[in-house]
Design a protein around this motif. Structure first.
Motif, PDB file in Angstrom:
ATOM      1  N   LEU A 147      13.480  23.088 -27.655  1.00 29.37           N
ATOM      2  CA  LEU A 147      13.214  24.505 -27.402  1.00 29.37           C
ATOM      3  C   LEU A 147      14.537  25.238 -27.273  1.00 29.37           C
ATOM      4  O   LEU A 147      15.495  24.713 -26.711  1.00 29.37           O
ATOM      5  N   SER A 148      14.577  26.474 -27.765  1.00 28.34           N
ATOM      6  CA  SER A 148      15.736  27.348 -27.535  1.00 28.34           C
ATOM      7  C   SER A 148      15.284  28.790 -27.645  1.00 28.34           C
ATOM      8  O   SER A 148      14.307  29.105 -28.339  1.00 28.34           O
ATOM      9  N   VAL A 186      10.792  32.261 -28.685  1.00 23.48           N
ATOM     10  CA  VAL A 186      11.618  31.061 -28.654  1.00 23.48           C
ATOM     11  C   VAL A 186      11.329  30.172 -29.859  1.00 23.48           C
ATOM     12  O   VAL A 186      10.251  30.235 -30.459  1.00 23.48           O
ATOM     13  N   ASN A 187      12.303  29.346 -30.199  1.00 22.09           N
ATOM     14  CA  ASN A 187      12.129  28.339 -31.244  1.00 22.09           C
ATOM     15  C   ASN A 187      11.591  27.053 -30.625  1.00 22.09           C
ATOM     16  O   ASN A 187      12.150  26.557 -29.641  1.00 22.09           O
ATOM     17  N   PHE A 188      10.507  26.526 -31.193  1.00 21.49           N
ATOM     18  CA  PHE A 188       9.926  25.271 -30.743  1.00 21.49           C
ATOM     19  C   PHE A 188       9.951  24.282 -31.897  1.00 21.49           C
ATOM     20  O   PHE A 188       9.552  24.606 -33.015  1.00 21.49           O
ATOM     21  N   ALA A 190      10.923  23.284 -36.857  1.00 22.08           N
ATOM     22  CA  ALA A 190      10.511  24.140 -35.746  1.00 22.08           C
ATOM     23  C   ALA A 190       9.899  25.434 -36.249  1.00 22.08           C
ATOM     24  O   ALA A 190       9.983  25.780 -37.435  1.00 22.08           O
ATOM     25  N   THR A 219       8.982  29.722 -34.691  1.00 22.49           N
ATOM     26  CA  THR A 219       9.207  30.710 -33.642  1.00 22.49           C
ATOM     27  C   THR A 219       7.890  30.991 -32.942  1.00 22.49           C
ATOM     28  O   THR A 219       6.885  31.307 -33.597  1.00 22.49           O
ATOM     29  N   THR A 242       0.594  32.466 -25.977  1.00 19.10           N
ATOM     30  CA  THR A 242       1.504  31.946 -26.999  1.00 19.10           C
ATOM     31  C   THR A 242       0.886  32.104 -28.385  1.00 19.10           C
ATOM     32  O   THR A 242      -0.324  31.924 -28.578  1.00 19.10           O
TER      33      THR A 242
END
Length: 338
Positions: free
Chosen positions: A250-251, A266-268, A314, A316, A324
């Motif tokens: 995650l980021s 976030v990027n998953f 990943a 977004t 979500t």
């Protein structure tokens, strides 16, 4: 015949090695006396600091307090430590403490803390034991320039659960680009939740907590108050890695609303959604379906994305008031964090 011994004695005393030995002896005496004089002064200052903290609502008890470290270091040793903070409404106890700082660098300390340990706040209690717990702190003003915590064989119980970790670390520092922010990074190796070894995982994270150094460290507000005031977290990278290779990454930025709901984009990324869903569902059952939905979204829409020094497929994920969504695909709602 004249006695030649006095001349010999004068000759020996005048020898360079004799002078050097005399100098070293005097230096040792001065150092010995100076160290213990400084130790008495330091012990008095510690007592004054504890008294000042007590006036501010923080009571600290250091049983059998002693100044240790002779000859080249200086620190404090306690057989047990008790802290009661009326401002933040918490209390803690540790089995013992021993600190050490170089004489020439007194603001950089290494502290070893002995277990058992207990922490109580707002009616919740956490108890822990460990094999080794070591803290390094580089002080700066009323805060710190760097603080690191390392442990081995940690076991903790509380907050309706328990965990174990073979080793780990926590690193804190003011953000170099915005000193009001707090950099928080660390890792938990071989983490086991609620005693189920089948759910063993390792976690590593690197984050920035916006305005947290100013709010929590300098202004001494509670972390929960920082969150309730709209705490923002920029996750540089977070990894959950399972022994069989399952991985979640995650980021991205996250913000907490006043009612504890998450918001952000976030990027998953993940591998082996089934294994990860089982792991997170053990922590909170509401997370399992969300991870499975992430797996489906990544299979359809994912692309290679960098997380720190790693790349993984990943997508977004947009999060609004806990809900979500990946593009048009709705995943579920993340429960409030408080």
């Amino acid at each position: 015949m004249a006695d030649k011994h006095p001349a010999k004695e004068r000759s020996l005393l005048g020898h360079p090695m004799a002078k050097w030995g005399l100098f070293m002896g005097l230096l040792f005496v001065v150092w010995f006396a100076g160290w213990f004089a400084i130790a008495r002064f330091a012990d008095g200052k510690v007592g004054e600091a504890l008294a000042n903290l007590e006036q501010r609502g923080i009571e600290i008890s250091c049983s059998d307090r002693d100044i240790v470290g002779f000859p080249f270091r200086m620190g404090i040793a306690c057989s047990s430590v008790d802290v009661a903070d009326d401002v933040h409404d918490y209390a803690l106890n540790a089995g013992g403490l021993r600190s050490a700082a170089q004489i020439y660098s007194p603001r950089k300390n290494v502290v070893e803390i002995a277990s058992p340990f207990s922490f109580t706040a707002q009616g919740q209690e956490v108890n822990a034991t460990w094999n080794m717990m070591r803290v390094f702190i580089a002080q700066q003003g009323h805060g710190f320039d760097r603080l690191s915590l390392n442990w081995t064989d940690l076991k903790a119980q509380g907050l309706n659960g328990e965990l174990e970790s073979s080793a780990g670390a926590l690193h804190l520092r003011p953000n170099p680009d915005a000193v009001s922010d707090l950099d928080v990074a660390g890792n938990w190796d071989d983490l086991v939740v609620n005693g189920d070894a089948s759910l063993r995982a390792s976690i590593a994270y690197d984050t920035v907590l916006k305005a947290a150094y100013e709010t929590i460290i300098e202004q001494r507000k509670r972390p929960i108050d920082w969150l309730k005031d709209g705490g923002e977290i920029n996750v540089r990278s977070l990894f959950i890695v399972l022994p069989d290779g399952g991985r979640l990454a995650l980021s991205g930025p996250l913000k907490v609303s006043a009612d504890g709901m998450l918001n952000g984009s976030v990027n998953f990324g993940l591998d082996d959604a089934d294994a990860l869903a089982k792991f997170v569902a053990e922590i909170n059952p509401e997370f399992g379906p969300i991870v499975l939905g992430l797996g489906q979204g990544i299979n359809m829409l994912g692309s290679e994305t960098a997380f720190g020094e790693r790349s993984i497929k990943a997508v977004t994920v947009n999060i609004e008031d806990g809900w979500t969504q990946i593009g048009p695909l709705k995943l579920g709602r993340i429960p409030p964090i408080f």
